[in-house]
Design a protein around this motif. Structure first.
Motif, PDB file in Angstrom:
ATOM      1  N   TYR A  53      -0.463  11.991   7.402  1.00 57.05           N
ATOM      2  CA  TYR A  53      -1.788  11.359   7.400  1.00 57.05           C
ATOM      3  C   TYR A  53      -1.741   9.967   6.788  1.00 57.05           C
ATOM      4  O   TYR A  53      -2.449   9.056   7.229  1.00 57.05           O
ATOM      5  CB  TYR A  53      -2.803  12.229   6.664  1.00 57.05           C
ATOM      6  N   VAL A  54      -0.921   9.794   5.783  1.00 58.16           N
ATOM      7  CA  VAL A  54      -0.784   8.482   5.156  1.00 58.16           C
ATOM      8  C   VAL A  54      -0.219   7.481   6.156  1.00 58.16           C
ATOM      9  O   VAL A  54      -0.732   6.363   6.302  1.00 58.16           O
ATOM     10  CB  VAL A  54       0.102   8.558   3.894  1.00 58.16           C
ATOM     11  N   LEU A  55       0.836   7.865   6.875  1.00 61.18           N
ATOM     12  CA  LEU A  55       1.435   6.964   7.853  1.00 61.18           C
ATOM     13  C   LEU A  55       0.485   6.661   9.003  1.00 61.18           C
ATOM     14  O   LEU A  55       0.398   5.521   9.467  1.00 61.18           O
ATOM     15  CB  LEU A  55       2.749   7.539   8.385  1.00 61.18           C
ATOM     16  N   ALA A 100       0.830  -1.206   0.000  1.00 65.13           N
ATOM     17  CA  ALA A 100       0.000   0.000   0.000  1.00 65.13           C
ATOM     18  C   ALA A 100       0.864   1.255   0.000  1.00 65.13           C
ATOM     19  O   ALA A 100       0.568   2.224  -0.717  1.00 65.13           O
ATOM     20  CB  ALA A 100      -0.926  -0.004   1.217  1.00 65.13           C
ATOM     21  N   LEU A 101       1.929   1.245   0.770  1.00 67.69           N
ATOM     22  CA  LEU A 101       2.831   2.398   0.793  1.00 67.69           C
ATOM     23  C   LEU A 101       3.490   2.605  -0.562  1.00 67.69           C
ATOM     24  O   LEU A 101       3.594   3.750  -1.040  1.00 67.69           O
ATOM     25  CB  LEU A 101       3.891   2.193   1.875  1.00 67.69           C
ATOM     26  N   ALA A 102       3.897   1.530  -1.204  1.00 68.06           N
ATOM     27  CA  ALA A 102       4.508   1.641  -2.531  1.00 68.06           C
ATOM     28  C   ALA A 102       3.511   2.196  -3.544  1.00 68.06           C
ATOM     29  O   ALA A 102       3.856   3.063  -4.363  1.00 68.06           O
ATOM     30  CB  ALA A 102       5.028   0.292  -2.985  1.00 68.06           C
ATOM     31  N   VAL A 103       2.275   1.728  -3.496  1.00 67.88           N
ATOM     32  CA  VAL A 103       1.247   2.225  -4.419  1.00 67.88           C
ATOM     33  C   VAL A 103       0.984   3.710  -4.173  1.00 67.88           C
ATOM     34  O   VAL A 103       0.875   4.498  -5.130  1.00 67.88           O
ATOM     35  CB  VAL A 103      -0.053   1.398  -4.276  1.00 67.88           C
ATOM     36  N   LEU A 104       0.912   4.098  -2.906  1.00 72.14           N
ATOM     37  CA  LEU A 104       0.681   5.518  -2.597  1.00 72.14           C
ATOM     38  C   LEU A 104       1.847   6.389  -3.054  1.00 72.14           C
ATOM     39  O   LEU A 104       1.644   7.513  -3.529  1.00 72.14           O
ATOM     40  CB  LEU A 104       0.428   5.693  -1.104  1.00 72.14           C
ATOM     41  N   ILE A 105       3.063   5.903  -2.933  1.00 74.84           N
ATOM     42  CA  ILE A 105       4.229   6.665  -3.402  1.00 74.84           C
ATOM     43  C   ILE A 105       4.180   6.828  -4.912  1.00 74.84           C
ATOM     44  O   ILE A 105       4.446   7.913  -5.447  1.00 74.84           O
ATOM     45  CB  ILE A 105       5.539   5.993  -2.937  1.00 74.84           C
ATOM     46  N   VAL A 106       3.827   5.756  -5.632  1.00 78.85           N
ATOM     47  CA  VAL A 106       3.741   5.838  -7.091  1.00 78.85           C
ATOM     48  C   VAL A 106       2.652   6.828  -7.496  1.00 78.85           C
ATOM     49  O   VAL A 106       2.860   7.676  -8.385  1.00 78.85           O
ATOM     50  CB  VAL A 106       3.483   4.432  -7.696  1.00 78.85           C
ATOM     51  N   ILE A 107       1.489   6.750  -6.853  1.00 80.29           N
ATOM     52  CA  ILE A 107       0.393   7.683  -7.172  1.00 80.29           C
ATOM     53  C   ILE A 107       0.813   9.113  -6.882  1.00 80.29           C
ATOM     54  O   ILE A 107       0.537  10.025  -7.672  1.00 80.29           O
ATOM     55  CB  ILE A 107      -0.873   7.300  -6.371  1.00 80.29           C
TER      56      ILE A 107
END
Length: 94
Positions: A61-63, A42-49
């Protein structure tokens, strides 16, 4: 076959126990491994987005959201695992 070798069926030799589980038995997946794997994905996907500029994300907020979700998943998974494990007969030890 020599006269000193016993026939295979008349004198079976027990195999020594190694204490390791059977190689054919599958070990159940651990809840923690699955949850933390999902957190990393999920963290990797959020970084890519975020890098693509589709959405602007606040890292704090993400963390916080990931930690709340991971904590909830670990608690629920642990409870389900304990519930499944408690169905076996007890041996009198705590």
């Amino acid at each position: 076959m020599s006269s000193f070798d016993p026939a295979p069926d008349t004198n079976p030799v027990p195999k020594p126990s190694t204490g390791a589980p059977d190689e054919t038995a599958e070990a159940p997946a651990r809840v923690g491994t699955i949850v933390w794997g999902l957190v990393v994905v999920a963290l990797a996907v959020l970084i890519v987005i975020s890098q693509l500029g589709i959405v602007v994300l606040n890292g704090t907020y993400v963390l916080i959201g990931l930690m709340i979700g991971a904590g909830a998943a670990l608690v629920v998974g642990g409870l389900l695992s304990a519930r499944k494990r408690d169905n076996s007969a007890t041996n009198g030890k705590s």
